[in-house]
Design a protein around this motif. Structure first.
Motif, PDB file in Angstrom:
ATOM      1  N   ARG A  60       7.285  17.445  52.271  1.00  0.00           N
ATOM      2  CA  ARG A  60       7.520  18.353  52.603  1.00  0.00           C
ATOM      3  C   ARG A  60       8.094  19.161  51.030  1.00  0.00           C
ATOM      4  O   ARG A  60       8.182  18.002  50.239  1.00  0.00           O
ATOM      5  CB  ARG A  60       9.277  18.474  53.232  1.00  0.00           C
ATOM      6  CG  ARG A  60       8.966  18.088  54.875  1.00  0.00           C
ATOM      7  CD  ARG A  60      10.449  17.838  55.698  1.00  0.00           C
ATOM      8  NE  ARG A  60      10.077  17.506  57.019  1.00  0.00           N
ATOM      9  CZ  ARG A  60      10.961  16.767  57.204  1.00  0.00           C
ATOM     10  NH1 ARG A  60      11.372  15.691  57.167  1.00  0.00           N
ATOM     11  NH2 ARG A  60      10.852  16.325  58.471  1.00  0.00           N
ATOM     12  N   VAL A  61       8.425  19.473  51.169  1.00  0.00           N
ATOM     13  CA  VAL A  61       9.263  20.767  50.091  1.00  0.00           C
ATOM     14  C   VAL A  61      10.349  20.195  50.085  1.00  0.00           C
ATOM     15  O   VAL A  61      11.388  20.308  50.889  1.00  0.00           O
ATOM     16  CB  VAL A  61       8.546  22.222  49.425  1.00  0.00           C
ATOM     17  CG1 VAL A  61       9.026  22.458  48.480  1.00  0.00           C
ATOM     18  CG2 VAL A  61       7.709  22.232  49.477  1.00  0.00           C
ATOM     19  N   TYR A  69       5.721  27.091  57.784  1.00  0.00           N
ATOM     20  CA  TYR A  69       4.304  26.606  57.864  1.00  0.00           C
ATOM     21  C   TYR A  69       3.002  26.918  58.437  1.00  0.00           C
ATOM     22  O   TYR A  69       1.990  26.861  57.391  1.00  0.00           O
ATOM     23  CB  TYR A  69       4.196  25.133  58.615  1.00  0.00           C
ATOM     24  CG  TYR A  69       4.930  24.126  57.395  1.00  0.00           C
ATOM     25  CD1 TYR A  69       4.885  23.354  56.413  1.00  0.00           C
ATOM     26  CD2 TYR A  69       5.889  23.996  58.058  1.00  0.00           C
ATOM     27  CE1 TYR A  69       5.835  22.642  55.760  1.00  0.00           C
ATOM     28  CE2 TYR A  69       7.557  23.020  57.329  1.00  0.00           C
ATOM     29  CZ  TYR A  69       7.277  22.339  56.152  1.00  0.00           C
ATOM     30  OH  TYR A  69       8.347  21.863  55.440  1.00  0.00           O
ATOM     31  N   GLU A  70       3.200  27.893  59.126  1.00  0.00           N
ATOM     32  CA  GLU A  70       2.054  29.091  59.962  1.00  0.00           C
ATOM     33  C   GLU A  70       1.425  29.858  58.495  1.00  0.00           C
ATOM     34  O   GLU A  70       0.516  30.058  57.884  1.00  0.00           O
ATOM     35  CB  GLU A  70       1.713  29.665  60.658  1.00  0.00           C
ATOM     36  CG  GLU A  70       1.968  28.529  62.065  1.00  0.00           C
ATOM     37  CD  GLU A  70       2.055  29.005  63.242  1.00  0.00           C
ATOM     38  OE1 GLU A  70       1.244  30.109  63.200  1.00  0.00           O
ATOM     39  OE2 GLU A  70       2.372  28.895  64.255  1.00  0.00           O
ATOM     40  N   THR A  71       2.731  30.463  57.669  1.00  0.00           N
ATOM     41  CA  THR A  71       2.570  31.517  56.971  1.00  0.00           C
ATOM     42  C   THR A  71       2.262  31.069  55.402  1.00  0.00           C
ATOM     43  O   THR A  71       1.564  31.317  54.767  1.00  0.00           O
ATOM     44  CB  THR A  71       4.212  32.194  56.293  1.00  0.00           C
ATOM     45  OG1 THR A  71       4.710  32.539  57.592  1.00  0.00           O
ATOM     46  CG2 THR A  71       3.869  33.383  55.758  1.00  0.00           C
ATOM     47  N   ALA A  72       2.547  29.077  55.073  1.00  0.00           N
ATOM     48  CA  ALA A  72       2.787  28.712  54.090  1.00  0.00           C
ATOM     49  C   ALA A  72       0.886  28.459  53.452  1.00  0.00           C
ATOM     50  O   ALA A  72       0.019  28.540  53.189  1.00  0.00           O
ATOM     51  CB  ALA A  72       3.337  27.389  53.947  1.00  0.00           C
ATOM     52  N   ASP A  88       6.538  19.913  60.608  1.00  0.00           N
ATOM     53  CA  ASP A  88       7.477  20.476  59.523  1.00  0.00           C
ATOM     54  C   ASP A  88       7.286  19.973  58.115  1.00  0.00           C
ATOM     55  O   ASP A  88       7.986  19.687  58.039  1.00  0.00           O
ATOM     56  CB  ASP A  88       8.823  20.468  60.330  1.00  0.00           C
ATOM     57  CG  ASP A  88       9.078  18.389  60.652  1.00  0.00           C
ATOM     58  OD1 ASP A  88       8.381  17.947  60.238  1.00  0.00           O
ATOM     59  OD2 ASP A  88       9.951  18.306  60.229  1.00  0.00           O
ATOM     60  N   TYR A  89       5.845  19.621  58.166  1.00  0.00           N
ATOM     61  CA  TYR A  89       5.749  18.849  56.623  1.00  0.00           C
ATOM     62  C   TYR A  89       3.694  19.065  56.677  1.00  0.00           C
ATOM     63  O   TYR A  89       2.934  19.302  57.349  1.00  0.00           O
ATOM     64  CB  TYR A  89       5.960  17.994  56.767  1.00  0.00           C
ATOM     65  CG  TYR A  89       5.641  16.389  57.879  1.00  0.00           C
ATOM     66  CD1 TYR A  89       4.198  15.793  57.551  1.00  0.00           C
ATOM     67  CD2 TYR A  89       5.557  15.844  58.652  1.00  0.00           C
ATOM     68  CE1 TYR A  89       3.392  14.896  57.884  1.00  0.00           C
ATOM     69  CE2 TYR A  89       5.349  15.303  59.941  1.00  0.00           C
ATOM     70  CZ  TYR A  89       4.066  14.852  59.698  1.00  0.00           C
ATOM     71  OH  TYR A  89       3.564  14.445  60.386  1.00  0.00           O
ATOM     72  N   PHE A  90       3.374  18.912  55.552  1.00  0.00           N
ATOM     73  CA  PHE A  90       2.471  19.094  54.829  1.00  0.00           C
ATOM     74  C   PHE A  90       1.840  17.656  54.978  1.00  0.00           C
ATOM     75  O   PHE A  90       2.207  16.883  55.579  1.00  0.00           O
ATOM     76  CB  PHE A  90       1.902  19.632  53.202  1.00  0.00           C
ATOM     77  CG  PHE A  90       3.079  20.539  53.347  1.00  0.00           C
ATOM     78  CD1 PHE A  90       1.794  22.353  53.885  1.00  0.00           C
ATOM     79  CD2 PHE A  90       3.821  21.304  52.869  1.00  0.00           C
ATOM     80  CE1 PHE A  90       2.404  23.314  53.681  1.00  0.00           C
ATOM     81  CE2 PHE A  90       4.399  22.738  53.111  1.00  0.00           C
ATOM     82  CZ  PHE A  90       3.183  23.801  52.476  1.00  0.00           C
ATOM     83  N   ARG A  91       0.351  17.470  55.647  1.00  0.00           N
ATOM     84  CA  ARG A  91      -0.553  16.369  55.531  1.00  0.00           C
ATOM     85  C   ARG A  91      -1.802  16.718  54.700  1.00  0.00           C
ATOM     86  O   ARG A  91      -2.547  17.587  54.590  1.00  0.00           O
ATOM     87  CB  ARG A  91      -0.585  15.963  56.975  1.00  0.00           C
ATOM     88  CG  ARG A  91      -1.387  14.641  56.913  1.00  0.00           C
ATOM     89  CD  ARG A  91      -1.061  14.556  58.629  1.00  0.00           C
ATOM     90  NE  ARG A  91      -1.735  15.489  59.120  1.00  0.00           N
ATOM     91  CZ  ARG A  91      -1.983  15.610  60.522  1.00  0.00           C
ATOM     92  NH1 ARG A  91      -1.612  14.818  61.695  1.00  0.00           N
ATOM     93  NH2 ARG A  91      -2.604  16.862  61.380  1.00  0.00           N
TER      94      ARG A  91
END
Length: 119
Positions: A60-61, A69-72, A88-91
């Motif tokens: 996560r940031v 996260y969809e927008t990101a 709720d996190y990047f992978r």
């Protein structure tokens, strides 16, 4: 199914393992993931999650609990970076040998910039 049909399917896997040395390739993937996890863990902009996962780099940031996260991910895709997210996190899964430490650092910079400016 006939007994010989099952053996032929298994033979393909054995043949690939014997020719391509899948054990060595798997070791490279695990080693690359471990090295990249250390980089993410050492970057104060991110919080590493699931450090014991053998292949996935989940993070996560730091300090941002309200990320869309969809927008990101859409912002990252518009910049040519295709990153996965899970709720709720990047992978990241660094399977491709072209995904080097330098590329990881560039992707982390891009993720941070997009999250801080667009989300």
């Amino acid at each position: 199914k006939q007994w010989y049909q099952r053996r032929v399917r298994g033979f393909k896997l054995w043949f690939c393992d014997a020719v391509d040395d899948l054990d060595a390739q798997a070791t490279l993937v695990f080693d690359r993931a471990a090295e990249m996890k250390d980089i993410v863990a050492g970057d104060e902009r991110f919080t590493l999650l699931y450090p014991n996962s053998p292949t996935h780099i989940c993070f996560r940031v730091t300090g941002r609990e309200d990320i869309d996260y969809e927008t990101a991910v859409e912002g990252l895709r518009q910049r040519g970076s295709f990153i996965e997210y899970y709720v709720d996190y990047f992978r990241l899964v660094p399977v491709n040998p072209a995904f080097t430490v330098q590329v990881l650092k560039e992707v982390l910079d891009l993720i941070h910039d997009v999250v801080m400016t667009e989300c």
